[in-house]
Design a protein around this motif. Sequence first.
Motif, mmCIF file in Angstrom:
data_model
loop_
_atom_site.group_PDB
_atom_site.id
_atom_site.type_symbol
_atom_site.label_atom_id
_atom_site.label_comp_id
_atom_site.label_asym_id
_atom_site.label_seq_id
_atom_site.Cartn_x
_atom_site.Cartn_y
_atom_site.Cartn_z
ATOM 1 N N ARG A 104 8.062 4.240 -1.838
ATOM 2 C CA ARG A 104 8.807 3.219 -2.574
ATOM 3 C C ARG A 104 10.148 3.773 -3.054
ATOM 4 O O ARG A 104 11.179 3.105 -2.963
ATOM 5 C CB ARG A 104 7.977 2.734 -3.779
ATOM 6 C CG ARG A 104 6.720 1.976 -3.386
ATOM 7 C CD ARG A 104 5.788 1.803 -4.588
ATOM 8 N NE ARG A 104 4.591 1.071 -4.202
ATOM 9 C CZ ARG A 104 4.434 -0.236 -4.347
ATOM 10 N NH1 ARG A 104 5.410 -0.959 -4.863
ATOM 11 N NH2 ARG A 104 3.337 -0.832 -3.969
ATOM 12 N N LYS A 110 0.815 -1.219 0.000
ATOM 13 C CA LYS A 110 0.000 0.000 0.000
ATOM 14 C C LYS A 110 0.850 1.271 0.000
ATOM 15 O O LYS A 110 0.313 2.377 0.093
ATOM 16 C CB LYS A 110 -0.929 -0.004 1.214
ATOM 17 C CG LYS A 110 -1.919 -1.165 1.208
ATOM 18 C CD LYS A 110 -2.710 -1.235 2.501
ATOM 19 C CE LYS A 110 -3.622 -2.467 2.526
ATOM 20 N NZ LYS A 110 -4.331 -2.602 3.829
ATOM 21 N N TRP A 111 2.157 1.116 -0.075
ATOM 22 C CA TRP A 111 3.027 2.296 -0.079
ATOM 23 C C TRP A 111 2.783 3.162 -1.305
ATOM 24 O O TRP A 111 2.490 2.679 -2.395
ATOM 25 C CB TRP A 111 4.491 1.858 -0.082
ATOM 26 C CG TRP A 111 5.009 1.476 1.269
ATOM 27 C CD1 TRP A 111 4.321 1.397 2.432
ATOM 28 C CD2 TRP A 111 6.360 1.105 1.579
ATOM 29 N NE1 TRP A 111 5.139 0.996 3.447
ATOM 30 C CE2 TRP A 111 6.396 0.812 2.956
ATOM 31 C CE3 TRP A 111 7.524 0.982 0.821
ATOM 32 C CZ2 TRP A 111 7.558 0.414 3.597
ATOM 33 C CZ3 TRP A 111 8.688 0.588 1.454
ATOM 34 C CH2 TRP A 111 8.703 0.319 2.824
ATOM 35 N N SER A 112 2.974 4.456 -1.119
ATOM 36 C CA SER A 112 2.895 5.406 -2.222
ATOM 37 C C SER A 112 4.190 5.362 -3.033
ATOM 38 O O SER A 112 5.215 4.847 -2.561
ATOM 39 C CB SER A 112 2.698 6.823 -1.668
ATOM 40 O OG SER A 112 3.864 7.221 -0.947
ATOM 41 N N PRO A 113 4.179 5.902 -4.254
ATOM 42 C CA PRO A 113 5.424 5.963 -5.032
ATOM 43 C C PRO A 113 6.553 6.679 -4.297
ATOM 44 O O PRO A 113 7.721 6.314 -4.442
ATOM 45 C CB PRO A 113 5.004 6.715 -6.296
ATOM 46 C CG PRO A 113 3.550 6.391 -6.461
ATOM 47 C CD PRO A 113 3.016 6.327 -5.064
ATOM 48 N N ALA A 114 6.218 7.684 -3.491
ATOM 49 C CA ALA A 114 7.252 8.414 -2.751
ATOM 50 C C ALA A 114 7.929 7.517 -1.716
ATOM 51 O O ALA A 114 9.159 7.529 -1.559
ATOM 52 C CB ALA A 114 6.640 9.639 -2.074
ATOM 53 N N LYS A 129 9.431 1.926 -7.747
ATOM 54 C CA LYS A 129 8.611 3.038 -7.249
ATOM 55 C C LYS A 129 7.298 3.207 -7.999
ATOM 56 O O LYS A 129 6.360 3.802 -7.471
ATOM 57 C CB LYS A 129 9.401 4.343 -7.302
ATOM 58 C CG LYS A 129 9.575 4.929 -8.691
ATOM 59 C CD LYS A 129 10.301 6.267 -8.625
ATOM 60 C CE LYS A 129 10.434 6.890 -10.019
ATOM 61 N NZ LYS A 129 11.138 8.184 -9.970
ATOM 62 N N VAL A 155 3.828 2.211 -9.152
ATOM 63 C CA VAL A 155 2.787 1.221 -8.827
ATOM 64 C C VAL A 155 2.108 0.683 -10.079
ATOM 65 O O VAL A 155 1.467 -0.366 -10.045
ATOM 66 C CB VAL A 155 1.738 1.831 -7.869
ATOM 67 C CG1 VAL A 155 2.352 2.148 -6.526
ATOM 68 C CG2 VAL A 155 1.123 3.093 -8.471
#
Length: 264
Positions: A35, A29-33, A157, A159
């Motif tokens: 990651r 569920k991490w955001s690109p930032a 990074k 998604v």
Amino acid sequence: EDLGMQHRLWVYSGRRGVHCWVCDDAVRKWSPALRAAAVEYLTVVKVGKQGVWPPLGPLKVGVWRSGNSLPTPDPGEGRGCMGKTGSAVSSMSLDHPAQHREPLQGEFPKKKDSVQRWELLRGRMERSRGRGTSPCYGDWEIMLQFCFPRLDINVSKGVGHLLKSPFSVHPKTGRISVPLDLQRLDQFDPFAVPTITSLCHELDTAGSDGEQEDGGETEPKRRARDYKKTSLAPYVRVFEQFVEGMESGRRGERLRRSDLQGDF
């Protein structure tokens, strides 16, 4: 490990790379930032005109652990970074004083092979660190530059980035992208991985044997069973064990949450 990731499946790409599938619920569920920040933390080698950058000093704990298991760069006779020209020494960061580089470049051609050159370099670096004045980490820098994995930040990074699934076929080599058993990693041979051609042959052989054993079995059931008779079977088992471990972890997490809710 440094970032607390538990469920990691390592998959050989079928050619030169390795994919790490991180399947923790929170990480997925991490955001690109987030990651990008994780990849930046794990990235050590940034090759440029000044070799590895930044120059080596205090490193992350995980990097020191990795460095202890890195192989000697290019042990081949007179080739690559440990050749007579001393390209490994030239690649050392320009922040290292010339007193470390120039004597090594002069002595490299006198050594008969890359093993002797590597021992010379490591001996000089160890003596430098032992004196405690302007310690040089040239041996570490060379190992990291030539042997440490390069990470593909764009794949990690983004998604929406396309990823190769485990058990897909590499279009150039024909090898199957197989999960790696970390307990037997030293026995893994990328050139012995099943190919689409070898699997077709094994399935044809297994199908012929199956028809002789039980002619009344339906085709879908026979095909589902036949893969167990091929060289792909142990890799499928590695994947199944990973999925079982992930499901077990999720059950444990649900039980932990229900216990916490019950305490209130």
